[in-house]
Design an enzyme around this catalytic site. Structure first.
Site, mmCIF file in Angstrom:
data_model
loop_
_atom_site.group_PDB
_atom_site.id
_atom_site.type_symbol
_atom_site.label_atom_id
_atom_site.label_comp_id
_atom_site.label_asym_id
_atom_site.label_seq_id
_atom_site.Cartn_x
_atom_site.Cartn_y
_atom_site.Cartn_z
ATOM 1 N N CYS A 41 0.829 -1.215 0.000
ATOM 2 C CA CYS A 41 0.000 0.000 0.000
ATOM 3 C C CYS A 41 0.857 1.256 0.000
ATOM 4 O O CYS A 41 0.677 2.147 -0.826
ATOM 5 C CB CYS A 41 -0.935 -0.020 1.205
ATOM 6 S SG CYS A 41 -1.796 1.537 1.439
ATOM 7 N N CYS A 46 -1.477 1.761 -3.127
ATOM 8 C CA CYS A 46 -2.455 2.842 -2.925
ATOM 9 C C CYS A 46 -1.840 4.243 -2.861
ATOM 10 O O CYS A 46 -2.323 5.167 -3.525
ATOM 11 C CB CYS A 46 -3.223 2.622 -1.628
ATOM 12 S SG CYS A 46 -3.468 0.912 -1.170
ATOM 13 N N LYS A 49 0.183 5.424 -6.010
ATOM 14 C CA LYS A 49 -0.833 5.460 -7.073
ATOM 15 C C LYS A 49 -1.669 6.728 -6.968
ATOM 16 O O LYS A 49 -1.894 7.437 -7.948
ATOM 17 C CB LYS A 49 -1.711 4.202 -6.960
ATOM 18 C CG LYS A 49 -2.847 4.056 -7.955
ATOM 19 C CD LYS A 49 -4.135 4.744 -7.552
ATOM 20 C CE LYS A 49 -4.687 4.418 -6.212
ATOM 21 N NZ LYS A 49 -5.271 3.103 -6.060
ATOM 22 N N TYR A 177 -9.065 -3.095 -11.031
ATOM 23 C CA TYR A 177 -8.678 -1.839 -10.390
ATOM 24 C C TYR A 177 -7.394 -1.256 -10.995
ATOM 25 O O TYR A 177 -7.341 -0.095 -11.375
ATOM 26 C CB TYR A 177 -8.349 -2.077 -8.919
ATOM 27 C CG TYR A 177 -9.478 -2.235 -7.942
ATOM 28 C CD1 TYR A 177 -9.967 -1.134 -7.236
ATOM 29 C CD2 TYR A 177 -10.003 -3.486 -7.653
ATOM 30 C CE1 TYR A 177 -10.949 -1.284 -6.284
ATOM 31 C CE2 TYR A 177 -10.993 -3.643 -6.698
ATOM 32 C CZ TYR A 177 -11.465 -2.538 -6.004
ATOM 33 O OH TYR A 177 -12.437 -2.685 -5.052
ATOM 34 N N GLU A 181 -7.081 2.064 -13.289
ATOM 35 C CA GLU A 181 -6.469 3.240 -12.663
ATOM 36 C C GLU A 181 -5.237 3.705 -13.439
ATOM 37 O O GLU A 181 -5.062 4.902 -13.700
ATOM 38 C CB GLU A 181 -6.100 2.925 -11.208
ATOM 39 C CG GLU A 181 -7.331 2.753 -10.339
ATOM 40 C CD GLU A 181 -7.027 2.479 -8.871
ATOM 41 O OE1 GLU A 181 -7.927 2.661 -8.045
ATOM 42 O OE2 GLU A 181 -5.900 2.068 -8.538
ATOM 43 N N HIS A 435 -26.451 22.297 -0.673
ATOM 44 C CA HIS A 435 -26.511 22.888 -1.995
ATOM 45 C C HIS A 435 -25.515 24.033 -2.144
ATOM 46 O O HIS A 435 -25.355 24.803 -1.212
ATOM 47 C CB HIS A 435 -27.938 23.423 -2.229
ATOM 48 C CG HIS A 435 -28.147 23.932 -3.616
ATOM 49 N ND1 HIS A 435 -28.254 23.091 -4.702
ATOM 50 C CD2 HIS A 435 -28.263 25.190 -4.085
ATOM 51 C CE1 HIS A 435 -28.440 23.822 -5.778
ATOM 52 N NE2 HIS A 435 -28.436 25.092 -5.441
ATOM 53 N N GLU A 440 -25.702 16.140 -3.145
ATOM 54 C CA GLU A 440 -27.090 16.381 -2.714
ATOM 55 C C GLU A 440 -28.070 15.526 -3.515
ATOM 56 O O GLU A 440 -29.166 15.228 -3.054
ATOM 57 C CB GLU A 440 -27.453 17.860 -2.829
ATOM 58 C CG GLU A 440 -27.551 18.383 -4.244
ATOM 59 C CD GLU A 440 -27.865 19.882 -4.302
ATOM 60 O OE1 GLU A 440 -28.894 20.287 -3.746
ATOM 61 O OE2 GLU A 440 -27.071 20.628 -4.905
HETATM 62 P P1 NDP Z 1 -8.199 -7.537 -10.281
HETATM 63 O O1 NDP Z 1 -8.443 -8.879 -9.750
HETATM 64 O O2 NDP Z 1 -9.009 -6.379 -9.824
HETATM 65 O O3 NDP Z 1 -8.300 -7.559 -11.867
HETATM 66 C C1 NDP Z 1 -7.558 -8.445 -12.620
HETATM 67 C C2 NDP Z 1 -7.922 -8.223 -14.065
HETATM 68 O O4 NDP Z 1 -7.094 -9.039 -14.886
HETATM 69 C C3 NDP Z 1 -9.363 -8.611 -14.367
HETATM 70 O O5 NDP Z 1 -9.894 -7.695 -15.272
HETATM 71 C C4 NDP Z 1 -9.217 -9.990 -14.984
HETATM 72 O O6 NDP Z 1 -10.215 -10.268 -15.901
HETATM 73 C C5 NDP Z 1 -7.899 -9.864 -15.700
HETATM 74 N N1 NDP Z 1 -7.204 -11.120 -15.835
HETATM 75 C C6 NDP Z 1 -6.960 -12.052 -14.902
HETATM 76 N N2 NDP Z 1 -6.275 -13.084 -15.409
HETATM 77 C C7 NDP Z 1 -6.084 -12.814 -16.710
HETATM 78 C C8 NDP Z 1 -5.472 -13.505 -17.765
HETATM 79 N N3 NDP Z 1 -4.896 -14.677 -17.576
HETATM 80 N N4 NDP Z 1 -5.484 -12.933 -18.988
HETATM 81 C C9 NDP Z 1 -6.075 -11.741 -19.197
HETATM 82 N N5 NDP Z 1 -6.665 -11.038 -18.226
HETATM 83 C C10 NDP Z 1 -6.678 -11.573 -16.987
HETATM 84 O O7 NDP Z 1 -6.645 -7.312 -10.045
HETATM 85 P P2 NDP Z 1 -5.730 -6.032 -10.121
HETATM 86 O O8 NDP Z 1 -4.413 -6.549 -10.555
HETATM 87 O O9 NDP Z 1 -6.352 -4.934 -10.882
HETATM 88 O O10 NDP Z 1 -5.680 -5.583 -8.602
HETATM 89 C C11 NDP Z 1 -5.286 -6.522 -7.594
HETATM 90 C C12 NDP Z 1 -6.014 -6.244 -6.310
HETATM 91 O O11 NDP Z 1 -5.490 -5.075 -5.731
HETATM 92 C C13 NDP Z 1 -7.493 -5.971 -6.501
HETATM 93 O O12 NDP Z 1 -8.239 -7.144 -6.332
HETATM 94 C C14 NDP Z 1 -7.825 -4.992 -5.447
HETATM 95 O O13 NDP Z 1 -8.356 -5.682 -4.352
HETATM 96 C C15 NDP Z 1 -6.510 -4.346 -5.074
HETATM 97 N N6 NDP Z 1 -6.488 -2.950 -5.511
HETATM 98 C C16 NDP Z 1 -7.356 -2.045 -4.981
HETATM 99 C C17 NDP Z 1 -7.347 -0.734 -5.376
HETATM 100 C C18 NDP Z 1 -8.306 0.251 -4.788
HETATM 101 O O14 NDP Z 1 -8.902 -0.038 -3.769
HETATM 102 N N7 NDP Z 1 -8.510 1.413 -5.404
HETATM 103 C C19 NDP Z 1 -6.406 -0.250 -6.378
HETATM 104 C C20 NDP Z 1 -5.570 -1.278 -6.895
HETATM 105 C C21 NDP Z 1 -5.613 -2.558 -6.474
HETATM 106 P P3 NDP Z 1 -11.653 -10.836 -15.460
HETATM 107 O O15 NDP Z 1 -12.425 -9.689 -14.913
HETATM 108 O O16 NDP Z 1 -12.195 -11.379 -16.719
HETATM 109 O O17 NDP Z 1 -11.376 -11.883 -14.436
#
Ligand code: NDP
Length: 449
Positions: A41, A46, A49, A177, A181, A435, A440
């Protein structure tokens, strides 16, 4: 051999909180960290980022400034300055984490620790420590997905924070995410940005209407969306990097960034020697009290792959320390977790998305509004704010709030208070509007659609 009541492996969000709270109850606590204090983080997640998100949003501000009477001179962005300032701030925060552990009386070991047996930890320098309880809080690591040709040419979020220059072109893979982002960040900073996602829609698990509106906004803002496609091959050539996609198309770019999820970081920790059971994903299996299959070993945060968010890891670490060292068990409610995607526009959500809410609440009522904010309309911007309030018609309770647009994260944190308190739609309506604000609208939604 030294003895402690609690040995924590991993000084990220969950581990640090557990160590400090346990020490506050008078326990003798030690913690080991092989990399940076504060964990993902603070160092690679976080916090940096959000700094990059702030940087990326100046573009929109400059664009709108003229409508408000400002003549903005030539603007130029310098990546090296941003990264150097970011590194300085992260170093400051890392030292705050260390200092706080120290002040709490936690013994700090800045090295790797592994488990030798159910009550023994071995440090990289060979020292062994006996512990009444061991807490594993080692977090996760980027997952690069199934192997394909040229995968080693791609980076992950770990490296994105340390690129030596802003890429002129970047291709980001994933629709979660991190992908969403970083697409917003790089596009805002001026990179020609392409987002490749295997699904037909971004942000699986979020309210689809908001995810679609965000995708439209990204398209309008010049981000190239390649949905329903995966990367087959990356080759370095005269174009920079040439990326072949599963739909037969080819893209040229300078950097490929894989954001295809994260995996629990459990490799080589010695978990089998302590009899700690793992799920096939590598996640440590825990019960509702964060206890593993070995009674003296506990785990919190991303390494357990429950809900992988910093505040959840912190809550799990805190609840563990309260229960095991303070005698005050605290249940954790995983149902109502406010969360935000720091895209631009920003997306904030608490409770169920519409599709899931319909399944759980047959009498669901949906209140929605979409509009241009006062600021955006004035500056003739195109982005729309979208808000949805989901209400269980049987009880009048609000079961989901979803916001896309400026300050969505800030709004959703407070909506989270209302939902946690069990607020009804009638109570939202009773709340006096503030407002002029966008928020709101959340208390003036009259007509279910
Ligand atoms: P996520 O699990 O959110 O997303 C992973 C993405 O990769 C999904 O779109 C998934 O597709 C895709 N994916 C997975 N495997 C493959 C593959 N083999 N080939 C192609 N695409 C694939 O993971 P992130 O890496 O974005 O983030 C990790 C974690 O970090 C998140 O779960 C979150 O909890 C945390 N995080 C939180 C943030 C916040 O609170 N603002 C910011 C950043 C991270 P599909 O949807 O089809 O499965």
């Amino acid at each position: 051999m030294d003895e402690v009541d609690l040995f924590v492996i991993g000084a990220g969000s969950g581990g640090v909180r557990a160590a400090r709270i346990a020490a506050g109850y008078g326990a003798k606590v030690a913690i080991a960290e092989e990399a940076n204090f504060g964990g993902t983080c603070v160092n690679r997640g976080c916090v940096p980022k959000k700094l990059l998100v702030y940087a990326s949003r100046y573009r929109g501000d400059f664009d709108e400034a003229a409508a408000f009477g400002w003549r903005v001179g030539e603007t130029a962005f310098d990546w090296a300055t941003l990264i150097a300032n970011k590194d300085r701030e992260i170093a400051r925060l890392e030292s705050v984490y260390r200092r706080n552990l120290d002040k709490a009386g936690v013994a700090i070991h800045a090295q790797r620790a592994v488990i030798e047996d159910a009550n023994t930890v071995r440090l990289a320098d060979g020292k062994r420590i006996r512990a009444g309880k061991i807490l594993i809080a080692t977090g996760g690591r980027p997952y690069r997905g199934p192997a394909f040709e040229g995968q080693e040419l791609a980076i992950t979020s770990d490296e994105a924070f340390h690129l030596t220059e802003l890429p002129r072109r970047i291709l980001i893979v994933g629709g979660g995410y991190i992908a969403v982002e970083f697409a917003g960040i790089f596009a805002g900073l001026g990179s020609e940005t392409t987002l490749v996602h295997r699904g037909e829609r971004l942000l699986r698990g979020f309210d689809t209407e908001l995810a679609d509106e965000l995708a439209s906004s990204y398209g309008r803002n010049g981000i190239g969306l390649r949905l329903g496609a995966t990367v087959k091959r990356i080759v370095r050539d005269a174009y920079g990097l040439t990326v072949s996609l599963s739909d037969g198309s080819v893209a040229h770019t300078d950097v490929v960034m894989l954001c295809t999820g994260r995996r629990p970081y459990t490799g080589g920790l010695g978990l089998d020697s302590a009899g700690v059971a793992l799920a096939p994903s590598g996640a440590i299996i825990v019960d509702s009290q964060s206890r593993t299959s070995t009674p003296s070993v506990f785990a919190v945060g991303d390494v357990t792959d429950r809900v992988n968010l910093t505040p959840v890891a912190i809550r799990e670490g805190h609840a563990f320390a309260d229960r095991e060292f303070g005698g005050t068990p605290q249940p954790i409610d995983y149902d109502l977790i406010p969360t935000a995607v720091f895209s631009t526009p920003e997306l904030g959500t608490v409770g169920l998305p519409e599709a899931a809410a319909r399944e759980r609440y047959p009498q669901l009522k949906v209140f929605r509004t979409g509009f241009r904010t006062m600021r955006s309309a004035f500056a003739e911007g195109e982005d729309r704010m979208l808000m949805k309030l989901l209400v269980d018609g049987a009880t009048d309770r609000v079961v989901g709030v979803h916001v896309l647009g400026d300050a969505a994260a800030e709004m959703i944190q407070l909506a989270g208070v209302a939902l946690t308190a069990g607020a009804t739609k009638a109570q939202f309506d009773m709340t006096m509007a503030l407002h002029p604000s966008a928020a709101e609208e959340l208390v003036t939604l009259r007509q279910a659609s």
